[in-house]
Write an enzyme that holds these catalytic residues in place. Structure first.
Site, PDB file in Angstrom:
ATOM      1  N   ASP A 179       0.816  -1.213   0.000  1.00 45.10           N
ATOM      2  CA  ASP A 179       0.000   0.000   0.000  1.00 45.10           C
ATOM      3  C   ASP A 179       0.854   1.270   0.000  1.00 45.10           C
ATOM      4  O   ASP A 179       2.027   1.263   0.373  1.00 45.10           O
ATOM      5  CB  ASP A 179      -0.886   0.033   1.243  1.00 45.10           C
ATOM      6  CG  ASP A 179      -2.027  -0.978   1.168  1.00 45.10           C
ATOM      7  OD1 ASP A 179      -2.049  -1.802   0.229  1.00 45.10           O
ATOM      8  OD2 ASP A 179      -2.890  -0.944   2.072  1.00 45.10           O
ATOM      9  N   HIS A 225       3.665  -2.365   2.973  1.00 43.05           N
ATOM     10  CA  HIS A 225       3.669  -1.020   2.395  1.00 43.05           C
ATOM     11  C   HIS A 225       4.902  -0.817   1.530  1.00 43.05           C
ATOM     12  O   HIS A 225       5.949  -1.410   1.795  1.00 43.05           O
ATOM     13  CB  HIS A 225       3.621   0.032   3.504  1.00 43.05           C
ATOM     14  CG  HIS A 225       2.309   0.015   4.253  1.00 43.05           C
ATOM     15  ND1 HIS A 225       2.037  -0.923   5.221  1.00 43.05           N
ATOM     16  CD2 HIS A 225       1.199   0.783   4.121  1.00 43.05           C
ATOM     17  CE1 HIS A 225       0.796  -0.714   5.670  1.00 43.05           C
ATOM     18  NE2 HIS A 225       0.275   0.306   5.027  1.00 43.05           N
TER      19      HIS A 225
HETATM   20 ZN   LIG Z   1      -2.621   2.928   3.310  1.00 42.17          ZN
END
Ligand SMILES: [Zn+2]
Length: 301
Positions: free
Chosen positions: A121, A266
């Site tokens: 992400d 991430h």
């Molecule tokens: Zn996020």
């Protein structure tokens, strides 16, 4: 109609899967460290059904602009819509484009198959995302990237690389806001503006939307549903954003992973993401040793 039925069936399947995964995590975690099930999966999974009417209402406007005169409703060809210079103006009414990436119709794996989806992400960025892409290429792994508009605007070339190398791209809003607290106009704007940037960089509009923090409301669900979008949540959180050590993340994932797991990592956020880069090759090797293969989010049953 056929596609719609298929999509609904798939949604139901995913809902069942999500529920089952949450239960499994809650029940079988005695030997695992402190990882909690994703908040997203603990929330109600019933989708609103009033979305069609609101989409029709929005669709009456062929284009809309924000306070800066930026055309918000992107064209299909990706030619004219300028990048939103600012979305700080009062939320203007926009309409969501229909997805054009075909992700909802891709080949699915069977339920129970020993597959796992690696998801990243908050990118793209100019440092960690390319490093992650290099590792994925080296190990011949396809993953899923849920990208943020403010980053897509800065790094369109990295976004294009993600698509060119066969990974799935999903929309993670323009400003990484909590959609559950946003007005309907703001929800649409946050998704639509990111769509414009994604469309311009890679030539398609993504099917999948991952709401930041997994935060959902019935309104978010309704808007996604009525525009033909799919939700993309997760059920194994590495907590890489919190600076969790490589060893702890590795142990937790190895402990929590199940067939069909969606692992949250991430590719941008802070210097802590260097742990993610360090973790990734180890994780790929561990999961392969356990017999897992890697799929993109849209391939999950
Ligand atoms: Zn996020």
């Amino acid at each position: 109609m056929a596609i719609k039925l298929f999509t609904n069936t798939m949604k139901n399947r995913r809902r069942l899967l999500a529920g089952a995964a949450a239960l499994t995590i809650l029940a079988g975690s005695s030997s695992c460290a402190e990882l909690k099930p994703a908040a997203a999966l603990q929330q109600q999974t019933s989708a609103g059904t009033g979305g069609a009417a609101s989409l029709k209402a929005a669709a009456g406007k062929s284009s809309a602009s924000n306070g800066n005169g930026v055309q918000a409703a992107a064209n299909k060809g990706g030619a004219a819509a300028p990048a939103p210079a600012s979305v700080t103006a009062p939320a203007a009414a926009v309409q969501l484009m229909k997805p054009t990436d075909g992700a909802a119709e891709t080949g699915k794996v069977m339920k129970g198959e020993k597959v796992v989806a690696l998801t990243f992400d908050d990118g793209p960025d100019g440092r960690y995302t390319p490093e992650i892409l290099d590792i994925l290429k080296r190990y011949k792994v396809k993953a899923s990237f849920f990208v943020v508009g403010t980053q897509a605007k800065k790094f369109p070339d990295v976004l294009k690389r993600i698509a060119d190398e066969g990974h799935l791209i999903g929309n993670h809003t323009y400003h990484h806001i909590d959609l559950a607290k946003a007005s309907k106009a703001k929800i649409l704007q946050e998704i639509a503006y990111n769509d414009i940037l994604i469309q311009r960089a890679v030539g398609f509009t993504p099917t999948f939307v991952r709401p930041p923090y997994g935060a959902l409301s019935s309104e978010v669900r309704a808007e996604l549903k009525s525009s033909g979008r799919e939700l993309a949540l997760w059920n194994v959180d590495t907590r890489d954003w919190a600076g969790t050590s490589v060893t702890v993340m590795r142990n937790n994932v190895n402990c929590k992973v199940k067939p069909g797991s969606v692992i949250l990592m991430h590719s941008f956020g802070s210097g802590k993401i260097r742990h993610t880069v360090e973790l990734l090759p180890l994780l790929i090797q561990d999961l392969r040793k356990q017999g897992y293969t890697f799929v993109t989010y849209d391939q999950l049953p």
